[in-house]
Motif scaffolding. Structure first.
Motif, PDB file in Angstrom:
ATOM      1  N   TRP A   1       7.848 -20.212  15.707  1.00 13.41           N
ATOM      2  CA  TRP A   1       6.631 -20.051  15.125  1.00 13.41           C
ATOM      3  C   TRP A   1       6.300 -18.164  14.598  1.00 13.41           C
ATOM      4  N   THR A   2       5.837 -18.088  14.010  1.00 14.00           N
ATOM      5  CA  THR A   2       5.375 -16.883  13.069  1.00 14.00           C
ATOM      6  C   THR A   2       4.310 -16.450  13.671  1.00 14.00           C
ATOM      7  N   VAL A   3       4.181 -15.265  14.431  1.00  8.91           N
ATOM      8  CA  VAL A   3       3.206 -13.757  15.080  1.00  8.91           C
ATOM      9  C   VAL A   3       2.386 -13.651  13.623  1.00  8.91           C
ATOM     10  N   GLU A   4       1.092 -14.128  13.492  1.00  8.61           N
ATOM     11  CA  GLU A   4       0.288 -14.061  12.309  1.00  8.61           C
ATOM     12  C   GLU A   4      -0.104 -12.826  12.283  1.00  8.61           C
ATOM     13  N   HIS A   5      -0.927 -12.112  13.468  1.00  6.65           N
ATOM     14  CA  HIS A   5      -1.728 -11.382  13.887  1.00  6.65           C
ATOM     15  C   HIS A   5      -2.208 -11.853  15.495  1.00  6.65           C
ATOM     16  N   TYR A   6      -2.482 -10.753  16.278  1.00  3.03           N
ATOM     17  CA  TYR A   6      -2.977 -10.039  17.599  1.00  3.03           C
ATOM     18  C   TYR A   6      -3.401  -9.001  17.417  1.00  3.03           C
ATOM     19  N   GLU A   7      -4.694  -8.752  18.866  1.00  6.58           N
ATOM     20  CA  GLU A   7      -5.602  -7.976  18.574  1.00  6.58           C
ATOM     21  C   GLU A   7      -6.329  -7.836  20.364  1.00  6.58           C
ATOM     22  N   ALA A   8      -6.975  -7.027  20.070  1.00  5.41           N
ATOM     23  CA  ALA A   8      -7.563  -7.121  21.557  1.00  5.41           C
ATOM     24  C   ALA A   8      -8.984  -6.059  21.474  1.00  5.41           C
ATOM     25  N   SER A   9     -10.174  -6.460  21.658  1.00  9.17           N
ATOM     26  CA  SER A   9     -11.260  -5.427  21.789  1.00  9.17           C
ATOM     27  C   SER A   9     -11.971  -5.694  23.257  1.00  9.17           C
ATOM     28  N   GLU A  10     -13.122  -5.395  22.868  1.00 10.90           N
ATOM     29  CA  GLU A  10     -14.456  -5.047  24.093  1.00 10.90           C
ATOM     30  C   GLU A  10     -14.689  -6.552  24.850  1.00 10.90           C
ATOM     31  N   TRP A  11     -14.551  -7.395  23.421  1.00 10.86           N
ATOM     32  CA  TRP A  11     -14.699  -8.852  23.576  1.00 10.86           C
ATOM     33  C   TRP A  11     -13.933 -10.013  23.744  1.00 10.86           C
ATOM     34  N   GLU A  12     -13.135  -9.676  23.221  1.00 17.69           N
ATOM     35  CA  GLU A  12     -11.631 -10.792  23.700  1.00 17.69           C
ATOM     36  C   GLU A  12     -10.317 -10.261  23.000  1.00 17.69           C
ATOM     37  N   SER A  13      -9.352 -10.762  23.773  1.00 14.50           N
ATOM     38  CA  SER A  13      -7.904 -10.254  23.242  1.00 14.50           C
ATOM     39  C   SER A  13      -7.610 -11.922  22.364  1.00 14.50           C
ATOM     40  N   SER A  14      -6.729 -11.741  21.410  1.00 15.45           N
ATOM     41  CA  SER A  14      -6.030 -12.638  20.182  1.00 15.45           C
ATOM     42  C   SER A  14      -4.791 -12.456  20.100  1.00 15.45           C
ATOM     43  N   VAL A  15      -4.629 -14.120  19.731  1.00 15.85           N
ATOM     44  CA  VAL A  15      -2.877 -13.589  19.213  1.00 15.85           C
ATOM     45  C   VAL A  15      -3.049 -15.396  18.119  1.00 15.85           C
ATOM     46  N   THR A  16      -2.969 -15.218  16.938  1.00 18.53           N
ATOM     47  CA  THR A  16      -3.060 -16.628  16.104  1.00 18.53           C
ATOM     48  C   THR A  16      -1.525 -16.184  15.502  1.00 18.53           C
ATOM     49  N   ILE A  17      -1.224 -17.659  15.903  1.00 15.53           N
ATOM     50  CA  ILE A  17       0.518 -18.009  15.308  1.00 15.53           C
ATOM     51  C   ILE A  17       0.820 -19.642  14.663  1.00 15.53           C
ATOM     52  N   SER A  18       1.557 -19.668  13.814  1.00 13.88           N
ATOM     53  CA  SER A  18       1.611 -20.807  12.861  1.00 13.88           C
ATOM     54  C   SER A  18       3.092 -21.202  12.787  1.00 13.88           C
ATOM     55  N   VAL A  19       2.638 -22.436  12.270  1.00 11.95           N
ATOM     56  CA  VAL A  19       4.288 -22.877  11.517  1.00 11.95           C
ATOM     57  C   VAL A  19       3.648 -23.247   9.762  1.00 11.95           C
ATOM     58  N   LYS A  20       4.069 -23.103   9.196  1.00 10.06           N
ATOM     59  CA  LYS A  20       4.306 -24.048   7.538  1.00 10.06           C
ATOM     60  C   LYS A  20       5.326 -24.563   7.353  1.00 10.06           C
ATOM     61  N   VAL A  21       5.601 -25.972   7.162  1.00 11.30           N
ATOM     62  CA  VAL A  21       6.270 -26.727   7.159  1.00 11.30           C
ATOM     63  C   VAL A  21       6.058 -26.935   5.530  1.00 11.30           C
ATOM     64  N   ALA A  22       8.061 -26.808   5.051  1.00 11.08           N
ATOM     65  CA  ALA A  22       7.762 -27.501   3.311  1.00 11.08           C
ATOM     66  C   ALA A  22       8.755 -27.677   3.025  1.00 11.08           C
ATOM     67  N   GLU A  23       9.521 -28.177   1.870  1.00 13.12           N
ATOM     68  CA  GLU A  23      10.737 -28.460   2.197  1.00 13.12           C
ATOM     69  C   GLU A  23      11.637 -27.168   1.608  1.00 13.12           C
ATOM     70  N   GLY A  24      12.883 -27.665   2.548  1.00 11.37           N
ATOM     71  CA  GLY A  24      13.951 -26.533   3.656  1.00 11.37           C
ATOM     72  C   GLY A  24      13.620 -26.246   4.712  1.00 11.37           C
ATOM     73  N   HIS A  25      12.163 -26.838   5.295  1.00 15.06           N
ATOM     74  CA  HIS A  25      12.285 -26.682   6.556  1.00 15.06           C
ATOM     75  C   HIS A  25      12.941 -28.042   7.590  1.00 15.06           C
ATOM     76  N   SER A  26      13.210 -27.598   8.900  1.00 13.86           N
ATOM     77  CA  SER A  26      14.238 -28.658   9.341  1.00 13.86           C
ATOM     78  C   SER A  26      13.378 -29.841   9.635  1.00 13.86           C
ATOM     79  N   VAL A  27      11.959 -29.485   9.826  1.00 12.64           N
ATOM     80  CA  VAL A  27      10.790 -30.773  10.636  1.00 12.64           C
ATOM     81  C   VAL A  27      11.161 -31.349   8.717  1.00 12.64           C
TER      82      VAL A  27
END
Length: 333
Positions: free
Chosen positions: A113-139
């Motif tokens: 999976w691709t790590v798009e973004h991660y960040e931390a603040s006084e309110w929360e800590s987060s990470v966003t990941i994704s998979v983009k499937v298109a022609e040519g991808h094994s899926v």
């Protein structure tokens, strides 16, 4: 100095990982090993809530990721002879469960999976990941649709939130088939025993399964222990479970509650009402961990002749987005 919040990359048992910290909570995500959120911990109480691989078990985890962390299932569970029927076409998925002759658990648990973004603040800590499937991808070779599946994990004082979106990037309607093989430690309190635990789950009816573990279209009566599981809670290993249920929200919520009765603490797994089906697997009735698996769809759904709404066979039209939010958190009774 105690770290209040953080988001950073650091190895986890030799693998690339994104770590999140917020107050007493800690989580670890492995983007290159199927986007598996492998750890969720309460570092103050020393609770290890998800089953993690030991250092010597990393190879087992890589070969069999379904019994660790929160693996992504797309499509989830079993498909008869590996066939997936959709809009007059039949897709051929690999038959990867020789014992039943079925396809099992899809593809996304096994791709990076691709790590798009991660960040931390006084309110929360987060990470966003994704998979983009298109022609040519094994899926795409087996599931010929262009789509993006994105997951955002957030740690805060409210526990661990999982936000999932699936977007159809193609020109044709696609089936949205998703679940999670969430693997929870029993016990999760240090020094406790599985005998102290009670499992409550918002199940409705139990689906009858064939010898190939596929729904027959019929229901079976709940046992006395399953009625307990639905109501006050039951010892999670009362019998061997590899069972398929409809979900039946209680008080507006669709969730699991796992209570350590000796320590008056409950782990809540609130999965959202879009998950209309549960699989429950308890490792052949052996103490140690249990998998309450929320699924959008019925097992083998595209091949079952039942109303689409009943079996969770959701169509995403071009450009459309499906979204749901789940949460794991601790309650001290």
């Amino acid at each position: 100095m105690t770290i209040k919040y953080a988001a950073y990359e650091e190895k986890y048992k030799g693998e690339r990982a994104v770590w999140l910290k917020y107050d007493r909570y800690e989580a670890v995500l492995l983007p290159e090993l199927g986007g598996n959120l492998i750890a969720f911990r309460d570092t103050v109480s020393q609770y290890s809530l998800l089953r993690e691989p030991a250092e010597e078990n990393m190879n087992d985890f890589k070969q069999n990721p379904f019994e660790y962390g929160i693996p992504v299932l797309f499509p989830p569970n079993r498909y008869e002879d590996g066939k997936l029927a959709w809009n007059g076409k039949v897709y051929q998925l690999p038959v990867n469960e020789p014992a039943t002759g079925n396809h099992l658990h899809g593809f996304l648990h096994a791709v990076p999976w691709t790590v798009e973004h991660y960040e931390a603040s006084e309110w929360e800590s987060s990470v966003t990941i994704s998979v983009k499937v298109a022609e040519g991808h094994s899926v795409y070779d087996h599931f010929p649709h262009s789509f993006t599946l994105r997951i955002r994990y957030t740690l805060s004082s409210l526990g661990l939130q999982q936000q999932v979106t699936v977007q159809n990037d193609g020109q044709d309607s696609m089936p949205n088939l998703l679940g999670f093989h969430t693997t929870i430690n029993v016990p999760f309190v240090p020094g406790s025993t599985a005998q102290n635990y009670r499992l409550k789950l918002t199940i409705g009816e139990r689906r009858e399964l064939s010898s190939r573990q596929l729904p027959t279209g019929k229901f079976q009566p709940l046992t006395a222990e399953e009625v307990q599981m639905k109501n006050e809670g039951v010892y999670p290993f009362f019998a061997e479970m590899d069972n398929h249920y409809t979900s039946e929200p209680q008080n507006g919520r669709n969730r699991m509650e796992l209570t350590d009765t000796a320590n008056d603490v409950t782990l809540v797994y609130d999965v959202g009402t879009a998950y209309k089906h549960w699989m429950v697997w308890n490792n052949f009735g052996r103490e140690g961990y249990i998998c309450p698996e929320p699924q959008i769809n019925l097992v083998n759904a595209p091949n079952v002749n039942l109303p689409a709404e009943e079996i969770g066979l959701i169509a995403l039209e071009p450009g459309e987005i499906w979204e749901e939010t789940s949460r794991l958190y601790i309650l001290h009774r």
